[in-house]
Design an enzyme around this catalytic site. Structure first.
Site, PDB file in Angstrom:
ATOM      1  N   CYS A   1     -10.389   2.530  -0.543  1.00  0.00           N
ATOM      2  CA  CYS A   1      -9.742   2.291  -1.834  1.00  0.00           C
ATOM      3  C   CYS A   1      -8.988   3.558  -2.196  1.00  0.00           C
ATOM      4  O   CYS A   1      -9.599   4.628  -2.355  1.00  0.00           O
ATOM      5  CB  CYS A   1     -10.775   1.948  -2.909  1.00  0.00           C
ATOM      6  SG  CYS A   1     -10.089   1.766  -4.572  1.00  0.00           S
TER       7      CYS A   1
ATOM      8  N   CYS B   1      -2.858  -0.149  -6.882  1.00  0.00           N
ATOM      9  CA  CYS B   1      -3.628  -0.061  -5.648  1.00  0.00           C
ATOM     10  C   CYS B   1      -3.061   1.095  -4.832  1.00  0.00           C
ATOM     11  O   CYS B   1      -1.904   1.046  -4.408  1.00  0.00           O
ATOM     12  CB  CYS B   1      -3.527  -1.373  -4.867  1.00  0.00           C
ATOM     13  SG  CYS B   1      -4.434  -1.354  -3.312  1.00  0.00           S
TER      14      CYS B   1
END
Length: 276
Positions: free
Chosen positions: A218, A84
């Site tokens: 993101c 991530c």
């Protein structure tokens, strides 16, 4: 269950529950139910995912000896994820704020997609996301609409589709449901980015994250979008791109050394204890 500490942080409004389990002695198993409870925005703390902060030596050197810290990341639905990009920057912010890492040096962090390094310079935090893999084309869809998408592997899978508009009332819609994609191309699911051009070397995106739904940002998705745009533009390496996300702005560079560098803010906004 006895209470245990947590932190709440975000990178361009991609938000996470952090569990500082440094020595592996505080938290029990991170079951899917437990992660979902922590990430529940009405009955829990709320977040796009959970970051457990744990030393690698607690994990019986599963992830090697090159980093003191391992980022154990889970999506909001409880599923395990490889990486991530915003999360690792929030992870590094916690390490620096807690005096567990020297901000004067690159911070090595072990992840399920390999060893990565994060650099902290004041409010700006840059994550080296590693070498991208620019793969073939696929098709993604929302309702009756479909678009060609570029498959980009950033340690996790992405499908990048250039569209005419990101308007929530247009074809991309509200992204409440998972976009359609080819399950043979993406057997583990995929993060889907919808992208528009803003200006030269400047794009905007919306993203539906695998296991979390639409999020405000993101990090690996911004990296994938930059790589797809730079390839389409035949841009020389080391050319910075600006990537606007609903939660803010990120800067991404694909270097001559074939590394993707993601830069932007990351902050810790709350701390407390929970028995979820």
């Amino acid at each position: 269950m006895p209470s245990y500490p947590f932190l709440k942080g975000h990178g361009t409004e991609n938000d996470f529950v952090l569990l500082p389990d440094h020595d592996g002695s505080i938290h029990g198993p991170l079951t899917e139910d437990r992660v979902r409870a922590l990430c529940d925005r009405r009955a829990g703390i709320g977040g796009d995912g959970v970051l457990r902060v744990i030393r690698t030596d607690v994990l019986a050197s599963t992830y090697g000896d090159d980093a003191e810290w391992f980022m154990d990341y889970r999506n909001a639905d409880g599923s395990i994820a490889e990486m991530c990009g915003n999360g690792i920057r929030v992870f590094a912010r916690h390490l620096v704020d807690a005096g567990l890492a020297d901000p004067a040096l690159p911070i090595p962090i072990a992840t399920r997609s390999g060893l990565l390094h994060v650099t902290v310079a004041g409010e700006a935090i840059t994550a080296d996301l590693g070498a991208p893999k620019l793969l073939g084309s696929s098709v993604v869809s929302v309702g009756d609409w479909s678009w060609s998408a570029r498959h980009v592997d950033m340690g996790n899978p992405h499908a990048v589709a250039f569209v005419d508009s990101l308007d929530r009332h247009g074809p991309v819609g509200a992204l409440l449901d998972e976009p359609g994609y080819d399950h043979e191309v993406y057997p583990q699911g995929v993060n889907v980015e919808f992208v528009t051009r803003v200006a030269e070397r400047h794009v905007a995106m919306r993203v539906h994250e695998r296991g979390s739904g639409e999020t405000r940002s993101c990090g690996t998705g911004a990296g994938a979008v930059m790589v797809a745009a730079a390839a389409a533009d035949a841009a020389p390496r080391d050319t910075p791109y600006t990537v606007d996300v609903p939660g803010g702005r990120l800067t991404v560079i694909w270097t001559a050394e074939d590394r993707v560098l993601l830069a932007g803010p990351a902050v810790i906004v709350a701390e407390g204890s929970t028995d979820l």
